[in-house]
Design an enzyme around this catalytic site. Sequence first.
Site, PDB file in Angstrom:
ATOM      1  N   LYS A 178       0.880  -1.171   0.000  1.00 55.69           N
ATOM      2  CA  LYS A 178       0.000   0.000   0.000  1.00 55.69           C
ATOM      3  C   LYS A 178       0.918   1.222   0.000  1.00 55.69           C
ATOM      4  O   LYS A 178       1.458   1.613   1.034  1.00 55.69           O
ATOM      5  CB  LYS A 178      -0.875  -0.024   1.256  1.00 55.69           C
ATOM      6  CG  LYS A 178      -2.199   0.741   1.140  1.00 55.69           C
ATOM      7  CD  LYS A 178      -2.080   2.218   0.918  1.00 55.69           C
ATOM      8  CE  LYS A 178      -1.700   2.988   2.170  1.00 55.69           C
ATOM      9  NZ  LYS A 178      -1.458   4.436   1.870  1.00 55.69           N
ATOM     10  N   GLU A 254      10.018   1.460  10.460  1.00 60.25           N
ATOM     11  CA  GLU A 254      11.081   2.462  10.276  1.00 60.25           C
ATOM     12  C   GLU A 254      10.427   3.826  10.400  1.00 60.25           C
ATOM     13  O   GLU A 254       9.598   4.181   9.571  1.00 60.25           O
ATOM     14  CB  GLU A 254      11.699   2.324   8.880  1.00 60.25           C
ATOM     15  CG  GLU A 254      12.411   1.018   8.644  1.00 60.25           C
ATOM     16  CD  GLU A 254      13.668   0.885   9.458  1.00 60.25           C
ATOM     17  OE1 GLU A 254      14.202   1.914   9.913  1.00 60.25           O
ATOM     18  OE2 GLU A 254      14.104  -0.255   9.667  1.00 60.25           O
ATOM     19  N   CYS A 288      13.789  11.205   6.590  1.00 62.87           N
ATOM     20  CA  CYS A 288      13.683  10.720   7.966  1.00 62.87           C
ATOM     21  C   CYS A 288      14.953  11.014   8.749  1.00 62.87           C
ATOM     22  O   CYS A 288      14.912  11.312   9.933  1.00 62.87           O
ATOM     23  CB  CYS A 288      13.418   9.225   7.964  1.00 62.87           C
ATOM     24  SG  CYS A 288      14.627   8.297   7.013  1.00 62.87           S
ATOM     25  N   GLU A 387       9.593  16.207  14.947  1.00 59.30           N
ATOM     26  CA  GLU A 387      10.029  16.114  13.557  1.00 59.30           C
ATOM     27  C   GLU A 387       9.210  17.087  12.712  1.00 59.30           C
ATOM     28  O   GLU A 387       7.984  16.961  12.631  1.00 59.30           O
ATOM     29  CB  GLU A 387       9.816  14.684  13.055  1.00 59.30           C
ATOM     30  CG  GLU A 387      10.354  14.469  11.668  1.00 59.30           C
ATOM     31  CD  GLU A 387      10.095  13.070  11.156  1.00 59.30           C
ATOM     32  OE1 GLU A 387       8.967  12.560  11.312  1.00 59.30           O
ATOM     33  OE2 GLU A 387      11.022  12.479  10.581  1.00 59.30           O
TER      34      GLU A 387
HETATM   35  P1  NAD Z   1       2.649   8.648   7.541  1.00 58.94           P
HETATM   36  O1  NAD Z   1       2.921   7.880   8.780  1.00 58.94           O
HETATM   37  O2  NAD Z   1       1.636   9.717   7.567  1.00 58.94           O
HETATM   38  O3  NAD Z   1       2.186   7.655   6.381  1.00 58.94           O
HETATM   39  C1  NAD Z   1       2.982   6.571   5.958  1.00 58.94           C
HETATM   40  C2  NAD Z   1       2.102   5.541   5.299  1.00 58.94           C
HETATM   41  O4  NAD Z   1       1.219   5.012   6.284  1.00 58.94           O
HETATM   42  C3  NAD Z   1       1.212   6.082   4.177  1.00 58.94           C
HETATM   43  O5  NAD Z   1       1.145   5.109   3.151  1.00 58.94           O
HETATM   44  C4  NAD Z   1      -0.145   6.225   4.856  1.00 58.94           C
HETATM   45  O6  NAD Z   1      -1.216   6.117   3.967  1.00 58.94           O
HETATM   46  C5  NAD Z   1      -0.111   5.041   5.806  1.00 58.94           C
HETATM   47  N1  NAD Z   1      -0.983   5.130   6.984  1.00 58.94           N
HETATM   48  C6  NAD Z   1      -1.362   6.241   7.673  1.00 58.94           C
HETATM   49  N2  NAD Z   1      -2.162   5.899   8.715  1.00 58.94           N
HETATM   50  C7  NAD Z   1      -2.287   4.547   8.678  1.00 58.94           C
HETATM   51  C8  NAD Z   1      -2.969   3.588   9.476  1.00 58.94           C
HETATM   52  N3  NAD Z   1      -3.700   3.942  10.533  1.00 58.94           N
HETATM   53  N4  NAD Z   1      -2.857   2.271   9.149  1.00 58.94           N
HETATM   54  C9  NAD Z   1      -2.123   1.884   8.092  1.00 58.94           C
HETATM   55  N5  NAD Z   1      -1.463   2.738   7.285  1.00 58.94           N
HETATM   56  C10 NAD Z   1      -1.530   4.053   7.581  1.00 58.94           C
HETATM   57  O7  NAD Z   1       4.058   9.176   7.054  1.00 58.94           O
HETATM   58  P2  NAD Z   1       4.364  10.096   5.784  1.00 58.94           P
HETATM   59  O8  NAD Z   1       3.931  11.485   6.098  1.00 58.94           O
HETATM   60  O9  NAD Z   1       3.866   9.438   4.555  1.00 58.94           O
HETATM   61  O10 NAD Z   1       5.965  10.016   5.740  1.00 58.94           O
HETATM   62  C11 NAD Z   1       6.790  10.833   6.475  1.00 58.94           C
HETATM   63  C12 NAD Z   1       7.277  10.101   7.700  1.00 58.94           C
HETATM   64  O11 NAD Z   1       7.983   8.918   7.326  1.00 58.94           O
HETATM   65  C13 NAD Z   1       8.257  10.919   8.517  1.00 58.94           C
HETATM   66  O12 NAD Z   1       7.954  10.782   9.875  1.00 58.94           O
HETATM   67  C14 NAD Z   1       9.591  10.263   8.214  1.00 58.94           C
HETATM   68  O13 NAD Z   1      10.564  10.438   9.189  1.00 58.94           O
HETATM   69  C15 NAD Z   1       9.194   8.841   8.062  1.00 58.94           C
HETATM   70  N6  NAD Z   1      10.216   8.103   7.294  1.00 58.94           N
HETATM   71  C16 NAD Z   1      11.016   7.205   7.958  1.00 58.94           C
HETATM   72  C17 NAD Z   1      12.024   6.534   7.260  1.00 58.94           C
HETATM   73  C18 NAD Z   1      12.931   5.537   7.947  1.00 58.94           C
HETATM   74  O14 NAD Z   1      13.563   4.740   7.267  1.00 58.94           O
HETATM   75  N7  NAD Z   1      13.035   5.547   9.253  1.00 58.94           N
HETATM   76  C19 NAD Z   1      12.207   6.796   5.906  1.00 58.94           C
HETATM   77  C20 NAD Z   1      11.385   7.731   5.293  1.00 58.94           C
HETATM   78  C21 NAD Z   1      10.380   8.376   5.991  1.00 58.94           C
END
Ligand code: NAD
Length: 495
Positions: A178, A254, A288, A387
Amino acid sequence: MREYDLHIDGEFQASDGDDTISVTDPYDGEVWAHVPRGTATDVDRAVRAARNAFESEAWGEFTQSRRRTLLNEIADAVADNVEELAELETRQNGRIFAETKGQLGHVVEYLRYFGRLCEQAGSGRINPVDGTKEEMFCYTKREPYGVVGAVTPWNAPLLLSVWKLAPALAAGNAFVHKPSEQTPVSALRFAELVAEETSLPDGIYDVVPGYGTEAGSALVGHDDVDKVAFTGSTATGREIAAEAGRNLSAVSVELGGKSPNVVFPSADLENAINGVMKGIFASTGQVCMAGSRVLVHERVHDEFVAELVERLQGVEVGDPMDPETDVGPMAFREQWETVEEYVDLGVESGATLAYGGGMPEGAPGECFIEPTILTDVESDMRVAQEEIFGPVAAVIPFEDEADATRLANDVDFGLAAGVWTEDMRQAHRMVDAIDAGTVWVNQYRLVAPNVPFGGFKDSGIGREAGPEGLEEYYQTKSVWFDLAGDVRDPFAGDY
Ligand code: NAD
């Protein structure tokens, strides 16, 4: 206008629902694609396809060497289509084209690396156990979980997806993905390419676009998903890990970061400034591992900030497809608003806006923001703890090494850190003292296929890349053979 469907069982299939999600180019605000708003029924169809494919004879024939060939075929398919995929990535999230192209190069490398690891995939060990050598033979082997459900974010869509897909396939799993609602197009085009150009059996890799609280939570909560792999924010990661816990599915997450980038007086200041810029302003700060807590020794603080401000005046903010551009737009308007709110909050709580903070003059779209420096930041301010996920550096002065260590660890996150010093003993002490999954010394933001990446503390559970990344996609089976076939006393068992 591009229109996509779900990608299930090796082909595009219509969604069970009628609603779609519009994909917007953050550079000019234009809607350029529509994808289905995937439903729980769609997710169920994808998981069933993945389960059937996982149990099929066709997949059973994909032994280690065939999986290695398969991963190389996928790598070739990406390598042959880098320009197209990179352009899709840039149109989805506004990352500069030079960088998305570079990321696609990494995608190829990660696929080939996990292809090589297939040679050892599933290997275990012989365990010495009580009993004579002739009688008892005990070993462990590692087996795939079955169906992996993967949920990914928008900031590096294909790279972060392949960080999961490559080890999952290397270990022999099926995979339902997804992607983020912001960036679903590259995932669907990638799935199409894999189906067209490689020998992957239908159903082993399925993509259902949609919203997190709909398709995402349906996937994470599906009782036929054996392992959940997530990258995204810490808030979502907590929910997902809890949901996986309710199902007792294996889970790796992650998550976010608020990484310290620590500049000591002995550092080569120009190099440190480059490293700090690389850490927080490249990719518009939407990474991230962004080095968003910039800790600078008080002796060099003023000189450091003055030089950083001067350097930022030469940074080109603009069209991400233009090779002259250094910093593109934020990925979408809400993210831009979030960053602006944080800048205001920082100033209200006593920080000084030393540079940037707003829309650059003559910005070509509504998602642009200047690289921003906040000084006079206290460690407990929200701009220093949370963040922001944008190009905002919170600069905090420190007195000495002990103070730097305290400040580096004074956050809930523990994803990464940078240390800038010419004193290698000091560097080693800092490496030991900082609670983070990655520490770079005199560098920042480097990753490689053979180097594990992941977080301490609230930055995650598990590792991606390296042999540790492969381990996340296995479960261990212990096997006991009593070659004598002699139970003797049925009431004298050890357990
Ligand atoms: P997000 O958590 O809002 O969304 C990530 C994914 O989760 C999306 O596909 C979203 O649709 C899905 N999602 C949201 N709520 C959900 C739920 N209740 N159940 C299942 N899926 C759900 O994050 P974002 O805004 O897309 O990405 C940015 C974040 O990702 C930042 O916090 C960043 O630090 C983190 N990130 C971490 C890494 C790492 O390797 N540690 C790498 C890249 C980004």
